[in-house]
Design an enzyme around this catalytic site. Structure first.
Site, short mmCIF file in Angstrom:
data_model
loop_
_atom_site.label_atom_id
_atom_site.label_comp_id
_atom_site.label_asym_id
_atom_site.label_seq_id
_atom_site.Cartn_x
_atom_site.Cartn_y
_atom_site.Cartn_z
N LYS A 1 33.87 -45.59 -19.71
CA LYS A 1 33.58 -45.71 -18.03
C LYS A 1 34.39 -46.77 -17.71
O LYS A 1 34.42 -47.97 -18.42
CB LYS A 1 32.16 -45.76 -17.67
CG LYS A 1 31.31 -44.67 -18.15
CD LYS A 1 29.76 -44.73 -17.84
CE LYS A 1 29.08 -43.65 -18.48
NZ LYS A 1 27.57 -43.83 -18.30
N GLY A 2 34.89 -46.71 -16.21
CA GLY A 2 35.73 -47.63 -15.94
C GLY A 2 35.04 -49.14 -15.60
O GLY A 2 33.69 -48.85 -15.24
N ARG B 1 31.88 -46.55 -23.98
CA ARG B 1 32.52 -47.36 -24.98
C ARG B 1 33.48 -48.48 -24.38
O ARG B 1 34.30 -48.07 -23.37
CB ARG B 1 33.46 -46.23 -25.74
CG ARG B 1 34.30 -46.67 -27.02
CD ARG B 1 35.12 -45.25 -27.40
NE ARG B 1 35.57 -45.46 -28.55
CZ ARG B 1 36.45 -44.62 -29.12
NH1 ARG B 1 36.91 -43.74 -28.34
NH2 ARG B 1 36.95 -44.81 -30.08
N THR C 1 39.48 -58.01 -22.25
CA THR C 1 39.70 -57.63 -20.83
C THR C 1 38.42 -57.05 -20.10
O THR C 1 38.48 -57.18 -18.94
CB THR C 1 40.80 -56.78 -20.74
OG1 THR C 1 40.46 -55.63 -21.58
CG2 THR C 1 42.13 -57.30 -21.43
N GLU D 1 34.64 -52.07 -11.10
CA GLU D 1 34.05 -52.17 -9.84
C GLU D 1 32.36 -52.56 -10.05
O GLU D 1 31.76 -53.00 -9.62
CB GLU D 1 34.03 -50.93 -9.04
CG GLU D 1 35.52 -50.94 -8.37
CD GLU D 1 35.91 -49.70 -7.90
OE1 GLU D 1 35.92 -49.60 -6.78
OE2 GLU D 1 36.26 -48.56 -8.56
N ILE E 1 46.78 -53.28 -12.03
CA ILE E 1 46.56 -54.45 -10.81
C ILE E 1 45.94 -55.72 -11.37
O ILE E 1 45.11 -56.51 -10.62
CB ILE E 1 45.91 -53.81 -9.75
CG1 ILE E 1 44.60 -53.47 -9.96
CG2 ILE E 1 46.64 -52.73 -8.99
CD1 ILE E 1 43.71 -53.24 -8.86
N GLY E 2 45.81 -55.95 -12.91
CA GLY E 2 45.25 -56.90 -13.35
C GLY E 2 43.89 -56.66 -14.16
O GLY E 2 43.33 -57.27 -14.84
N THR E 3 43.81 -55.29 -14.01
CA THR E 3 42.73 -54.68 -14.73
C THR E 3 42.92 -54.46 -16.41
O THR E 3 41.78 -54.14 -17.09
CB THR E 3 42.41 -53.08 -14.04
OG1 THR E 3 44.07 -52.67 -14.09
CG2 THR E 3 41.91 -53.24 -12.80
N ASN F 1 38.33 -52.59 -25.06
CA ASN F 1 38.89 -54.14 -25.14
C ASN F 1 37.82 -55.27 -24.73
O ASN F 1 37.63 -54.94 -23.62
CB ASN F 1 39.98 -54.35 -24.34
CG ASN F 1 40.66 -55.64 -24.63
OD1 ASN F 1 40.11 -56.56 -24.87
ND2 ASN F 1 41.83 -55.51 -25.15
#
Ligand code: FES
Ligand code: FES
Lengths: 175, 739
Positions: B702-703, B629, B635, B706, B467-469, B632
């Site tokens: 980790k994401g 970690r 991004t 958000e 979604i752009g992530t 990229n």
């Protein structure tokens, strides 16, 4: 090599509503002879009738800039522009910026600087940025920010968009 | 060639498509005989439809049909059929089900015509008569009707511990305040759209704007009684979503319904106004009590929230859990209540609950620092916790202290004069504020498939979304590095319901979940390659196990002697293999249950407030992020930048203004619902703090979708206080509130 003008029958709403008009638009160097209904915007003409979907719809009300194209070199919101009003104009869309497979410097700068995330505002941002540089009004970083504020990026890529424009424009200092 | 891609700033692999206008979004697919649909929305917020007269629309040549609750096809009966992977407990809204109106702008009719303009015009001709009932849409005025839902969507509020009242009474420094923020809408730039292509064999190919093609597919399968083959859902590009695509939206339902009834292709795009008619961040009132000793040790903490939900579903988020995650305290009490209103059910919006709860908690912490006369950073360090008190579990990793340190240093925090109104820049008051942030970093089950062909090209796929992530890019990097292939030889496919299962693209868990599956499936291909290579003449791998080999620069090599190895292409060709294929499912390791997985951040903000006009500029932001970690660097930074821009919007601009007289969000357009534009954003610096995490998932990442937004609104509010001496506890902080 230029394509020959050809007549394309554009199926806009049939009958009693209002008669269609014949117009000629040069879109990305190709001349199109078109029959369009008076209520068809340049944006809908591009997306729904010519299937050139690079130009985006984000509001249809002139509030977001996603639909920005260059009409005779000037950036405009194509959602607020009726096609019949632009008879004889030259339109450049995102699809027309790269030449012979080579990206326009602004397109390359957007990639290099990660000036987008979802990419939906991007064609509008790029056309707007190309128009901005042609206008020659942006002297400072604040100018660029101001003059690019008609293009919303909900992903919030603004600082990278600024960096991309600076990369193409070369040395802008803040005032 | 160097095939080490992880941790590099690789440009997006889908960048070229996006900058040339070739990337296609849901409304941009077409087919022979495409028809266009337009939704008629309810004018009232509550009541019944007495009559609908569509005759004027139907008289227009080119209008094919008008669907209403009167003539809609037969639909599923049970609530279960309308529930999706992100449904809160309750009875989901059913479009065109009956004459009942449950919220303003509810879809009540669908006009289908040969062209878009005609459908839109037709919709304007549909006459509706209503039987209005009085509605309730005001959260503040109905607070006393709050209830604890039978079932919470995302876990119950944490249990109270110790004796909060007593400890609070005895505290030397205290805060007892309420904080409020309004409803907000996601407003991705792309409006929700579904294009249903009616195929010759009577099946449908559906291009949908969604954060999960599988979720969309299951939803319509259940409602319209279809098989998996009947409805394939595709979504290669999504023009932003931020949570709005977690649940199937009504345009999907309506477009599929019309296509089935007419046996034709149908395209339906919602208008920007209609983007305010489903799902929003719920307006929330929060009550915070914090009590500390003279030297700033937290003795008591209470966090209660009152949030809006609809009448038909109990939407709830994790608002009151953050005290337990961030600060050590023995006497705590929590509660979270809902207020049912005549609105659509709220919907997860970027860091749901986190931005809400942390806004109030981190504002209150700032007030406590003032009350105790302690520096805000020091107060946080004093009460730092190495354990998540929600689960009484250690963190998988937590480098928040480093976030404070590095971000504070970069920002120049030590030069801050704690006195409000003490810093100036001409006629502007300068304020410095900070806040902490935490966000979940969980791993979900996910599957992936990989195909390696004789030409050395690899295709990896999973039914996730980008979604752009940056999903396309990071998955390509992970696969390429795992098998040592050049980036351009690796393709990652997503957004197609025929691909292996992936969870909803949300919750900041895509890299962790899908990434782990991608790594695992590439390892499986590697293992096959090793097996095949053992029997090759002169193989150095005859006795080697997978852990003894590495993949690099197109080759499989012995770790102990990297000069020995084979090109992957050669293995394929010598063993006469056309393709090696593997499909795997990756699940979180059971060990994870003993730990609390969170990403953390510390945000420092400078604002400048015009003394005469009250206008606020966020002139500088430094965010230190600890998220394991970084796959990229390019991004990742963009994700955090975007989150910070969202935080600026939340703090200063975004407000879905409910007119309680009409029960409608009145500013339902982008001219009046303000989101940040380029001129609202200034210097932002993102620091990724080094963090090693072997437990959180096999990738150690980790994401980042958000964590970037979480602390920003509080940091801005705290900076505004520091600049002006005025504490605004009501978001957004518009100029009228600081004047
Ligand atoms: S679509 Fe034209 S300005 Fe938004
Ligand atoms: S890149 Fe998503 S809106 Fe700009």
């Amino acid at each position: 090599m230029k394509d020959k003008p050809q007549t394309e029958s554009v199926e806009t709403a049939a009958r009693p509503l209002a008669p269609k008009s014949s117009i000629i638009l040069k879109i990305n160097d190709t001349e199109h002879k078109l029959e369009v209904a008076p209520w068809t915007s340049v944006l809908d003409l591009l997306r729904e009738y010519l299937h050139m979907t690079g130009t985006k719809k984000g509001c249809d009300h002139g509030q977001c800039g996603a639909c920005t194209v260059l009409v005779d070199g000037t950036r405009v919101n194509s959602c607020l522009t009726l096609a019949v009003m632009k008879d004889g104009s030259e339109i450049t869309t995102i699809e027309g910026l790269a030449k012979d497979g080579e990206l326009h410097p602004m397109q390359q700068a957007f990639i290099d600087n990660d000036a987008f995330q979802c990419g939906y505002c991007t064609p509008g941002q790029i056309c707007s940025a190309v128009g901005l540089l042609q206008e020659g009004k942006a002297k400072s970083i604040d100018d660029i920010r101001d003059l690019m504020s008609g293009n919303i990026c909900r992903c919030g890529a603004y600082n990278n968009i600024l960096a991309a424009i600076q990369q193409v424009k070369g040395g802008v200092q803040n005032a | 060639m160097n095939t080490n891609y992880i941790g590099k700033g690789t440009s997006r692999v889908d960048g070229r498509e996006k900058v040339t206008g070739q990337a296609k979004y849901a409304a941009e697919f077409t087919a022979e005989g495409m028809t266009h649909a337009f939704v008629v929305s309810s004018r009232i917020a509550k009541g019944k439809i007495k009559s609908i007269d569509a005759s004027a629309a139907l008289e227009l040549e080119g209008v094919l049909d008008v669907f209403t609750h009167k003539n809609r096809p037969k639909l599923a009966w049970y609530d279960k059929s309308y529930q999706d992977e992100d449904s809160p407990p309750g009875s989901p809204f059913r479009p065109l089900y009956d004459s009942e109106i449950q919220f303003s702008m509810q879809p009540i009719a669908l006009v289908v015509a040969e062209t878009f303009e005609l459908a839109r015009y037709g919709a304007s001709l549909v006459q509706v008569e209503y039987e209005e009932e009085s509605h309730t849409t005001n959260l503040k005025a109905n607070r006393e009707k709050a209830y604890n839902p039978k079932k919470y969507k995302s876990g119950e509020p944490p249990k109270s511990r110790g004796n909060m009242e007593e400890a609070f009474a005895g505290a030397a420094a205290k805060v007892d305040q309420e904080y409020f923020h309004t409803s907000e809408h996601h407003n991705p730039m792309e409006m929700h759209a579904s294009t249903v292509v009616w195929e010759d064999d009577g099946t449908m190919t559906i291009y949908d704007k969604t954060q999960s093609v599988k979720n969309s597919q299951n939803y319509i399968k259940k409602i319209f009684d279809l098989s998996t083959k009947d409805a394939r859902v595709i979504s290669p590009f999504v023009g932003g979503a931020f949570g709005s695509g977690l649940r199937p939206q009504y345009q999907l339902f309506l477009a599929v319904m019309a296509a089935l009834a007419l046996e034709r292709s149908v395209k339906l795009v919602l208008t920007r106004q209609q983007m305010f008619s489903f799902g929003h961040r719920p307006a929330t009132i929060q009550h915070l009590q914090l009590g500390a000793s003279k030297d700033g040790n937290l003795l008591a903490a209470k966090h209660e929230a009152f949030a809006e939900t609809s009448r038909f579903e109990d939407y709830a988020e994790n608002v009151v859990v953050w005290q337990n995650t961030l600060y050590k305290c023995d006497n705590v009490a929590f509660d979270y209540k809902l207020v049912g209103l005549d609105v659509y059910t709220p919907l997860d919006m970027r860091a749901p609950g986190g931005v809400t709860g942390m806004y109030a908690l981190e504002s209150a912490m700032d007030e406590l620092a003032v009350a105790a006369g302690i520096d805000p950073v020091e107060l946080r360090l004093k009460n730092y916790t190495e354990k998540d008190q929600n689960e009484d579990a250690p963190f998988t990793s937590k480098e928040l202290k480093e976030c404070y340190r590095q971000a504070a240093e970069k920002f120049g925090w030590e030069k801050r004069n704690p006195e409000p109104r003490s810093m100036r820049d001409g006629h502007k008051l300068v304020g410095w504020g900070m806040a902490s942030a935490a966000w979940e970093a969980t791993q979900q089950e996910a599957s992936a498939k990989a195909q390696l062909t004789a030409d050395g090209k690899l295709i990896v796929s999973s039914a996730t979304a980008d979604i752009g992530t940056g999903t396309y890019t990071v998955m390509t990097q992970l696969a390429a590095e795992t098998l040592g292939l050049p980036l351009e030889d690796v393709t990652f496919k997503l957004g197609d319901s025929t691909l292996p299962y992936a969870p909803l693209e949300g919750g900041s868990w895509t890299v962790s979940s899908v990434g782990s599956a991608v790594k695992k499936v590439c390892d499986a291909i590697g293992e096959r390659l090793l097996k095949f290579s053992r029997k090759l003449p002169g193989s150095p791998f005859a006795l080697a196990g997978l852990e003894e080999v590495k993949f690099e620069n197109g080759m499989m090599k012995l770790k102990s002697d990297p000069s020995k190895g084979f090109y992957i292409k050669d293995i394929m060709q010598q063993r006469e293999l056309d393709v090696i294929e593997e499909e795997v499912t990756s699940k979180p390791a059971s060990e994870q249950k003993n730990y609390a997985p969170y990403a953390h951040a510390a945000v420092f903000v400078e604002v400048k407030v015009d003394e005469d006009f009250g206008t606020i500029t966020v002139s500088r932001v430094v965010s230190g992020v600890a998220a394991g970690r970084v796959i990229n660097t390019k991004t990742s930074r963009s994700q955090i930048l975007g989150g910070i821009v969202w935080g600026i919007g939340m703090a200063l601009e975004e407000e879905s203004f409910m007119d309680n007289t009409f029960g409608r969000f009145m500013n339902h357009n982008l001219a009046e619902y303000h989101v940040p534009v380029n001129a609202d954003v200034h210097d932002i610096e993102v620091i990724f703090v080094e963090e090693h995490d072997e437990i959180v998932n096999p990738i150690g990442a980790k994401g980042l979708g958000e964590i970037g937004i979480v602390g920003v609104a509080a940091a801005i509010a705290n900076a505004v206080y520091h600049a002006t001496g005025k504490r605004v506890r009501d978001l957004p902080i518009t100029l009228d509130k600081v004047m």
